[in-house]
Design a protein around this motif. Structure first.
Motif, PDB file in Angstrom:
ATOM      1  N   PRO A   6       0.814  -1.219   0.000  1.00 48.97           N
ATOM      2  CA  PRO A   6       0.000   0.000   0.000  1.00 48.97           C
ATOM      3  C   PRO A   6       0.846   1.268   0.000  1.00 48.97           C
ATOM      4  O   PRO A   6       0.402   2.316  -0.466  1.00 48.97           O
ATOM      5  CB  PRO A   6      -0.821  -0.111   1.292  1.00 48.97           C
ATOM      6  N   ARG A   7       2.091   1.153   0.502  1.00 51.54           N
ATOM      7  CA  ARG A   7       2.944   2.346   0.506  1.00 51.54           C
ATOM      8  C   ARG A   7       3.291   2.788  -0.913  1.00 51.54           C
ATOM      9  O   ARG A   7       3.484   3.975  -1.173  1.00 51.54           O
ATOM     10  CB  ARG A   7       4.227   2.063   1.301  1.00 51.54           C
ATOM     11  N   ASP A   8       3.373   1.796  -1.829  1.00 49.38           N
ATOM     12  CA  ASP A   8       3.639   2.156  -3.225  1.00 49.38           C
ATOM     13  C   ASP A   8       2.493   2.970  -3.794  1.00 49.38           C
ATOM     14  O   ASP A   8       2.696   3.953  -4.508  1.00 49.38           O
ATOM     15  CB  ASP A   8       3.853   0.887  -4.068  1.00 49.38           C
ATOM     16  N   ALA A   9       1.284   2.542  -3.458  1.00 51.57           N
ATOM     17  CA  ALA A   9       0.101   3.259  -3.946  1.00 51.57           C
ATOM     18  C   ALA A   9       0.062   4.663  -3.356  1.00 51.57           C
ATOM     19  O   ALA A   9      -0.245   5.637  -4.054  1.00 51.57           O
ATOM     20  CB  ALA A   9      -1.167   2.491  -3.577  1.00 51.57           C
ATOM     21  N   ASP A  10       0.405   4.775  -2.062  1.00 53.74           N
ATOM     22  CA  ASP A  10       0.420   6.095  -1.426  1.00 53.74           C
ATOM     23  C   ASP A  10       1.449   7.004  -2.097  1.00 53.74           C
ATOM     24  O   ASP A  10       1.182   8.177  -2.351  1.00 53.74           O
ATOM     25  CB  ASP A  10       0.784   5.960   0.067  1.00 53.74           C
ATOM     26  N   ALA A  11       2.629   6.433  -2.368  1.00 53.73           N
ATOM     27  CA  ALA A  11       3.688   7.228  -2.991  1.00 53.73           C
ATOM     28  C   ALA A  11       3.271   7.675  -4.387  1.00 53.73           C
ATOM     29  O   ALA A  11       3.523   8.819  -4.785  1.00 53.73           O
ATOM     30  CB  ALA A  11       4.983   6.414  -3.057  1.00 53.73           C
ATOM     31  N   ALA A  12       2.634   6.788  -5.109  1.00 54.99           N
ATOM     32  CA  ALA A  12       2.182   7.135  -6.464  1.00 54.99           C
ATOM     33  C   ALA A  12       1.113   8.222  -6.406  1.00 54.99           C
ATOM     34  O   ALA A  12       1.106   9.159  -7.222  1.00 54.99           O
ATOM     35  CB  ALA A  12       1.637   5.894  -7.164  1.00 54.99           C
ATOM     36  N   HIS A  13       0.209   8.085  -5.437  1.00 55.99           N
ATOM     37  CA  HIS A  13      -0.851   9.085  -5.273  1.00 55.99           C
ATOM     38  C   HIS A  13      -0.241  10.446  -4.934  1.00 55.99           C
ATOM     39  O   HIS A  13      -0.628  11.479  -5.503  1.00 55.99           O
ATOM     40  CB  HIS A  13      -1.807   8.627  -4.168  1.00 55.99           C
ATOM     41  N   GLU A  14       0.742  10.427  -4.015  1.00 57.75           N
ATOM     42  CA  GLU A  14       1.395  11.680  -3.630  1.00 57.75           C
ATOM     43  C   GLU A  14       2.116  12.297  -4.826  1.00 57.75           C
ATOM     44  O   GLU A  14       2.040  13.503  -5.062  1.00 57.75           O
ATOM     45  CB  GLU A  14       2.392  11.423  -2.490  1.00 57.75           C
ATOM     46  N   ALA A  15       2.819  11.454  -5.581  1.00 61.94           N
ATOM     47  CA  ALA A  15       3.549  11.961  -6.753  1.00 61.94           C
ATOM     48  C   ALA A  15       2.595  12.591  -7.757  1.00 61.94           C
ATOM     49  O   ALA A  15       2.901  13.626  -8.360  1.00 61.94           O
ATOM     50  CB  ALA A  15       4.339  10.829  -7.403  1.00 61.94           C
ATOM     51  N   ALA A  16       1.429  11.971  -7.915  1.00 63.65           N
ATOM     52  CA  ALA A  16       0.438  12.522  -8.855  1.00 63.65           C
ATOM     53  C   ALA A  16      -0.065  13.875  -8.354  1.00 63.65           C
ATOM     54  O   ALA A  16      -0.223  14.824  -9.142  1.00 63.65           O
ATOM     55  CB  ALA A  16      -0.726  11.541  -9.022  1.00 63.65           C
ATOM     56  N   LEU A  17      -0.301  13.974  -7.042  1.00 63.71           N
ATOM     57  CA  LEU A  17      -0.762  15.245  -6.475  1.00 63.71           C
ATOM     58  C   LEU A  17       0.307  16.325  -6.642  1.00 63.71           C
ATOM     59  O   LEU A  17       0.000  17.474  -6.997  1.00 63.71           O
ATOM     60  CB  LEU A  17      -1.096  15.072  -4.981  1.00 63.71           C
ATOM     61  N   VAL A  18       1.552  15.952  -6.377  1.00 66.21           N
ATOM     62  CA  VAL A  18       2.646  16.921  -6.516  1.00 66.21           C
ATOM     63  C   VAL A  18       2.726  17.412  -7.956  1.00 66.21           C
ATOM     64  O   VAL A  18       2.867  18.611  -8.225  1.00 66.21           O
ATOM     65  CB  VAL A  18       3.990  16.297  -6.084  1.00 66.21           C
ATOM     66  N   LEU A  32      -2.445  17.850  -0.693  1.00 69.08           N
ATOM     67  CA  LEU A  32      -1.126  17.669  -0.074  1.00 69.08           C
ATOM     68  C   LEU A  32      -1.096  18.320   1.301  1.00 69.08           C
ATOM     69  O   LEU A  32      -0.540  17.768   2.253  1.00 69.08           O
ATOM     70  CB  LEU A  32      -0.035  18.276  -0.970  1.00 69.08           C
ATOM     71  N   TYR A  33      -1.701  19.496   1.407  1.00 67.97           N
ATOM     72  CA  TYR A  33      -1.789  20.179   2.705  1.00 67.97           C
ATOM     73  C   TYR A  33      -2.513  19.291   3.712  1.00 67.97           C
ATOM     74  O   TYR A  33      -2.042  19.105   4.838  1.00 67.97           O
ATOM     75  CB  TYR A  33      -2.517  21.517   2.539  1.00 67.97           C
ATOM     76  N   ARG A  34      -3.649  18.738   3.309  1.00 67.45           N
ATOM     77  CA  ARG A  34      -4.451  17.920   4.231  1.00 67.45           C
ATOM     78  C   ARG A  34      -3.659  16.711   4.750  1.00 67.45           C
ATOM     79  O   ARG A  34      -3.824  16.303   5.887  1.00 67.45           O
ATOM     80  CB  ARG A  34      -5.729  17.425   3.554  1.00 67.45           C
ATOM     81  N   SER A  35      -2.819  16.171   3.895  1.00 69.31           N
ATOM     82  CA  SER A  35      -2.094  14.963   4.309  1.00 69.31           C
ATOM     83  C   SER A  35      -0.838  15.270   5.113  1.00 69.31           C
ATOM     84  O   SER A  35      -0.273  14.368   5.734  1.00 69.31           O
ATOM     85  CB  SER A  35      -1.733  14.115   3.080  1.00 69.31           C
ATOM     86  N   THR A  36      -0.392  16.522   5.105  1.00 67.91           N
ATOM     87  CA  THR A  36       0.881  16.837   5.766  1.00 67.91           C
ATOM     88  C   THR A  36       0.763  17.900   6.861  1.00 67.91           C
ATOM     89  O   THR A  36       1.704  18.079   7.641  1.00 67.91           O
ATOM     90  CB  THR A  36       1.921  17.355   4.740  1.00 67.91           C
ATOM     91  N   ALA A  37      -0.364  18.599   6.924  1.00 71.03           N
ATOM     92  CA  ALA A  37      -0.475  19.758   7.824  1.00 71.03           C
ATOM     93  C   ALA A  37      -0.265  19.374   9.288  1.00 71.03           C
ATOM     94  O   ALA A  37       0.341  20.133  10.054  1.00 71.03           O
ATOM     95  CB  ALA A  37      -1.829  20.444   7.650  1.00 71.03           C
ATOM     96  N   GLY A  38      -0.774  18.207   9.685  1.00 68.38           N
ATOM     97  CA  GLY A  38      -0.637  17.798  11.084  1.00 68.38           C
ATOM     98  C   GLY A  38       0.809  17.658  11.503  1.00 68.38           C
ATOM     99  O   GLY A  38       1.212  18.123  12.573  1.00 68.38           O
ATOM    100  N   ARG A  39       1.606  17.038  10.645  1.00 73.24           N
ATOM    101  CA  ARG A  39       3.024  16.860  10.981  1.00 73.24           C
ATOM    102  C   ARG A  39       3.769  18.194  10.946  1.00 73.24           C
ATOM    103  O   ARG A  39       4.625  18.462  11.791  1.00 73.24           O
ATOM    104  CB  ARG A  39       3.683  15.880  10.003  1.00 73.24           C
ATOM    105  N   VAL A  40       3.441  19.015   9.964  1.00 73.87           N
ATOM    106  CA  VAL A  40       4.101  20.319   9.876  1.00 73.87           C
ATOM    107  C   VAL A  40       3.745  21.168  11.096  1.00 73.87           C
ATOM    108  O   VAL A  40       4.615  21.796  11.717  1.00 73.87           O
ATOM    109  CB  VAL A  40       3.704  21.056   8.571  1.00 73.87           C
ATOM    110  N   PHE A  41       2.464  21.161  11.467  1.00 75.09           N
ATOM    111  CA  PHE A  41       2.058  21.963  12.621  1.00 75.09           C
ATOM    112  C   PHE A  41       2.701  21.434  13.905  1.00 75.09           C
ATOM    113  O   PHE A  41       3.131  22.216  14.759  1.00 75.09           O
ATOM    114  CB  PHE A  41       0.532  21.990  12.758  1.00 75.09           C
ATOM    115  N   ALA A  42       2.786  20.116  14.042  1.00 75.10           N
ATOM    116  CA  ALA A  42       3.424  19.537  15.230  1.00 75.10           C
ATOM    117  C   ALA A  42       4.877  19.990  15.326  1.00 75.10           C
ATOM    118  O   ALA A  42       5.358  20.371  16.407  1.00 75.10           O
ATOM    119  CB  ALA A  42       3.344  18.012  15.182  1.00 75.10           C
TER     120      ALA A  42
END
Lengths: 187, 242
Positions: A6-18, A32-42
Motif C-alpha cells: 500500500p505504501r507504493d500506492a500512497d507514494a504514487a498518489h502523492e507523486a500525482a498530487l505533486v 497535499l496540505y491535508r495529508s501533511t499539515a498535522g506533521r508540519v504543525f506539530a
C-alpha cells in the motif's frame, strides 16, 4: 501471488498530487496540505513552543512550499522535502528574532527565561501533555536542539549545520534541555 | 574523583557517544551506583517518552483558508484563479538560485535606509510614485499610479500578481480602518509604523523592479513585501476580533 504494497500506492498518489500542484492546481495542493499539515504543525508547535507562532510558521511553510514546488524534482518524498523546508522556515524565523532581540535588548541572553516561559501551564490530560508543555517551556535554543534530536531524529552534526553553531554547543543545549525537562516534570 | 558521574557523561552514555574506554568506566560505575543508574534510567525514559509523542497535531481551524488566500494574493501570472491556471503557467515565484550578492546588498541597503528613518513619503525615484499617507498617519494602500501621473509599469509577468495583491490589500486596509476603534492605541501605533516601513520597502522594491524588469530576485523581494503587508493587516484585523 504477492499483494501490492500500500505504501507504493500512497507514494504514487502523492507523486500525482505533486505533479498536479506543480501545474498550479490548488485542489491538488490542498490535498497535499491535508495529508501533511498535522506533521508540519506539530513540528512548528514543538520548535516554537507557542500555538499562535506555530500557526504563523505553518502558514509560511505552506506558502513557501507552493512557491518552491516547481523546483521539487522528486529525489526525496514530498513529505521529506516539506519537512526540511519547515525546519528551515522555523530556524530562519528564530535567527531573525534573535537578531531583533540583540538589537532591541542588548545584554539579553538568548537562553534567558522570558515571561512567556514562566507562565503557568495548566495540564490535566496526562503525561503526554505534561511533556509537551515542558518542552514548550524550554529556552529557545535548548528546545530547538531537543526537538530536532529527540523528536525528529537529526544527528548532532546535522543540527549544528542547520543552526550554524558548533557541535559542542548542540551537545550543551541538548544536555541542558534534558536537565530542565526533568526539573519541570518532577514538580 | 567525583562520587557521581557528571551530567554530560551520563548524557553521552545514553546517546552512545562515549569512547569504548569511557563506556567501560561508566558501566563499571553504574553497576555500583544506584543514583547514577536512576539518572540514566530517567534519561532513557525521557527519550522513549519523547519519541512516543504523536507525529501529528491537528492544526488550528482556518489555517488552510489563510494559506489559500495568501497564495491567491501571490496570484498566478495569468491572473486567473489558481485552480484554473493553465498547465504551462508556473507559480509567481519560480525556484532558482537565491538572489545575487549584489541584490542582497541592495536589499540590505533598503533595510538600513528604512531603519534610519524613511518615513511617510517615499520620494519619486526612477518614476516611482510616492506612497501617500492619510492625515491620521495611516499609510494608504500603495498604488503604483501617482495622482494625475503616469504609472511606472512593472513587468507584465508581475502585473497580475500586483493587481491581486492590491485588491486584497484594499479590502484588508478598509477592514483595518473600520476596526480601528476596537484596537488599543499602542496596537494602532505599532501597526501604522509597520505599515509605513513596509510601504517604503514596497516602493523601493517596485522602483528597482521597474528599472530592472528582468531581475527575478527583485520580483521576489517585491512579492515578499506585499505578502508581509497582507499578513500584517490580516493579523491586525484578527487582533481586533479577540
Amino acid at each position: 501471488m504477492t499483494l501490492p504494497d500500500p505504501r507504493d500506492a500512497d507514494a504514487a498518489h502523492e507523486a500525482a498530487l505533486v505533479s498536479r500542484a506543480r501545474q498550479g492546481e490548488s485542489e491538488a495542493f490542498e490535498a497535499l496540505y491535508r495529508s501533511t499539515a498535522g506533521r508540519v504543525f506539530a513540528l512548528c508547535l514543538r520548535m516554537s513552543g507557542d500555538r499562535e507562532r506555530a500557526r504563523e510558521l505553518a502558514h509560511d511553510v505552506f506558502v513557501r512550499a507552493w512557491e518552491k514546488l516547481p523546483g521539487f524534482r522528486g529525489e526525496a518524498a514530498f513529505s521529506t522535502w516539506l519537512h526540511r523546508l519547515a525546519v528551515n522556515v522555523v530556524l530562519e524565523r528564530q535567527r531573525g528574532e534573535r537578531r531583533r532581540q540583540a538589537h532591541e535588548e542588548p545584554g539579553l541572553e538568548e537562553d534567558d527565561e522570558t515571561p512567556a516561559m514562566r507562565r503557568v501551564v495548566r495540564i490535566d490530560e496526562g503525561d503526554r501533555l505534561d511533556l509537551e508543555a515542558a518542552i514548550a517551556r524550554l529556552p529557545t535554543n535548548a528546545r530547538t536542539v531537543f526537538v530536532l534530536h529527540e523528536v525528529q531524529g537529526y544527528r548532532h552534526d546535522e543540527i549544528a549545520q542547520a543552526m550554524a553553531i558548533a557541535e559542542g554547543t548542540v551537545r550543551a543545549h541538548l544536555h541542558r534541555a534534558r536537565r530542565l525537562l526533568m526539573e519541570f516534570l518532577s514538580r | 574523583m567525583s562520587m557521581h558521574l557528571e551530567w554530560d557523561r551520563l548524557n553521552d552514555c545514553v546517546d552512545g557517544r562515549l569512547s569504548a574506554a569511557d563506556e567501560a568506566d561508566v558501566r563499571e560505575h553504574l553497576a555500583e551506583c544506584r543514583d547514577c543508574r536512576s539518572a540514566v534510567d530517567a534519561l532513557r525514559a525521557l527519550g522513549a517518552g519523547t519519541r512516543a509523542l504523536p507525529p501529528a497535531i491537528e492544526p488550528p481551524p482556518g489555517l488552510w483558508q489563510d494559506v489559500a488566500a495568501t497564495i491567491a494574493a501571490g496570484g498566478a501570472r495569468t491572473g486567473k484563479p489558481l485552480s484554473s491556471r493553465p498547465p504551462d503557467s508556473p507559480p509567481v515565484v519560480p525556484v532558482r538560485p537565491g538572489p545575487s550578492r549584489r541584490w542582497l546588498a541592495a536589499a540590505a541597503v533598503v533595510l538600513m535606509a528604512l531603519s534610519s528613518g524613511i518615513t511617510a513619503l517615499v520620494l519619486r525615484r526612477d518614476g516611482v510614485a510616492p506612497v501617500p499617507v492619510v492625515a491620521t498617519g495611516t499609510p494608504t494602500v500603495p498604488t503604483p499610479v501617482a495622482a494625475g501621473g503616469t504609472a511606472p509599469v512593472v513587468p507584465a509577468s508581475f502585473a497580475a500578481t500586483e493587481a491581486a495583491y492590491l485588491d486584497n490589500l484594499a479590502e484588508l486596509h478598509a477592514a483595518f480602518v473600520a476596526q480601528r476603534h476596537a484596537l488599543a492605541p499602542t496596537t494602532i501605533a505599532v501597526v501604522e509604523r509597520s505599515l509605513l516601513t513596509i510601504d517604503a520597502a514596497i516602493a523601493e522594491a517596485r522602483a528597482a523592479l521597474v528599472a530592472d524588469p528582468a531581475n527575478q530576485a527583485l520580483a521576489e523581494l517585491l512579492s515578499t513585501s506585499y505578502r508581509q503587508k497582507v499578513e500584517l493587516l490580516r493579523r491586525a484585523a484578527e487582533s481586533s476580533e479577540t
